[in-house]
Design an enzyme around this catalytic site. Structure first.
Site, PDB file in Angstrom:
ATOM      1  CB  CYS B  86      -0.975  -0.038   1.183  1.00 31.90           C
ATOM      2  SG  CYS B  86      -2.396   1.035   0.956  1.00 31.90           S
ATOM      3  CG  HIS B 194      -3.301  -3.773   3.361  1.00 33.88           C
ATOM      4  ND1 HIS B 194      -2.324  -3.058   4.011  1.00 33.88           N
ATOM      5  CD2 HIS B 194      -4.035  -2.864   2.685  1.00 33.88           C
ATOM      6  CE1 HIS B 194      -2.466  -1.768   3.753  1.00 33.88           C
ATOM      7  NE2 HIS B 194      -3.509  -1.620   2.948  1.00 33.88           N
ATOM      8  CD  GLU B 196      -0.419  -5.538   5.812  1.00 30.76           C
ATOM      9  OE1 GLU B 196      -0.183  -6.114   4.742  1.00 30.76           O
ATOM     10  OE2 GLU B 196      -0.844  -4.366   5.874  1.00 30.76           O
TER      11      GLU B 196
END
Lengths: 84, 227
Positions: B86, B194, B196
């Site tokens: 990002c 994302h 994560e």
């Protein structure tokens, strides 16, 4: 002392969705003659430099930071100002 | 394996990134403040999402001049895995570690939603644990994820298999549906979604975990670590 205005705009080949939205809004207001709107930014700098160097410095700053030349064009106006 | 999670003023996915590699992957991780100048002792570098410097001027434009970025460049040149997610991707673009630039989303809307991605290249240190063409679900959260590059650059990306993830349905106007690309050497990956945030089924998807597992497996193979 120099006052410098840097104008940064998206390149012609890059779609400007903000500009398109503003254009549509202007059409809704009845300004149907508006064919294109491009949104950019103006940066105003005051620079302590010498006459022979100021333009090179401004160009360097534009290339390094002020504009991203992958998507943006820039131009600038340099004006000498008298400091009291 | 020890990861550096770079923290810029305005980063806000640093804790998620740390959690993903430390708790879910089981690797070592440390936060590194952007004013540091060395990444000695780290085997991988993670640039998290957020709004570094408030996205002033352009996303990532100011963070790319943070002191730590010279060390990030050096790590990339040494072949260490560097992942930017990002805002981390945007910083890598501004730093010139990846080609292209980011524009506002085509519809001018901030998009925050799980999206379907297609894994386009499994021959990278980041994607070996996926299958070619596999569809995965990973959340996005961005207002400027509309990837742009000129045609010559796009051809290079395609010819060198640098396009790693694409959106199944183009959500933001990105050229060629691009969601994630690597550098030519393949050790620097930037992606808008994302991974994560997708490491535990409790949060809706764990499709992102394989990305971190890929990095770890690749590092173990490279360093001949068997355990």
């Amino acid at each position: 002392m120099y006052e410098v205005k840097v104008f940064v705009t998206l390149k012609e080949a890059v779609l400007d969705p903000q500009g398109s939205a503003v254009k549509n809004s202007l059409h809704h207001l009845g300004y149907e003659g508006v064919e294109d709107v491009r949104i950019g930014k103006v940066l105003t700098l005051r620079i302590d430099s010498s006459a022979d160097k100021v333009e090179a410095v401004v160009q360097e700053m534009c290339e390094k930071l002020l504009a991203n030349t992958v998507i943006e064009d820039y131009r600038y106006e340099i004006e000498e100002v008298v400091t009291s | 394996m020890k990861f550096a999670v770079i923290v810029f003023p305005g980063s806000n996915c640093d804790l998620d990134m740390y959690h993903a590699v430390k708790d879910e992957l089981g690797a070592e991780a440390e936060y590194v403040w952007h004013e540091e100048t060395s990444l000695a002792g780290f085997d991988g570098v993670l640039l998290p999402g957020g709004f570094s410097y408030g996205d002033y001027l352009r996303t990532g434009a100011i963070a790319r001049f943070s002191p730590i970025m010279n060390a990030v460049k050096q790590a990339a040149e040494e072949g260490k895995p560097v992942l930017g997610v990002c805002n981390g991707f945007q910083i890598l673009l501004e730093a010139g570690l990846l080609p292209g630039a980011m524009l506002r989303n085509e519809k001018l809307k901030f998009i925050c939603a799980p999206v379907k991605l297609v894994v386009e290249n499994t021959g990278t240190p980041f994607t070996a644990a996926y299958d070619d063409g596999q569809e995965i679900t990973i959340p996005v959260a961005h207002g400027e994820g509309n990837y742009f590059c000129d045609e010559a650059t796009l051809k290079q990306l395609k010819d060198n298999k640098q396009i790693v993830f694409t959106y199944k349905n183009n959500i933001n106007g990105s050229v060629a549906n691009i969601a994630g690309i690597t550098n030519k050497a393949g050790n620097v990956l930037g992606m808008m979604p994302h991974p994560e945030r997708a490491v535990d089924q409790l949060l809706g998807s764990k499709d992102g975990l394989a990305l971190f597992q890929s990095i770890l497996s690749h590092w173990r193979e490279k360093n001949a670590i068997t355990s």
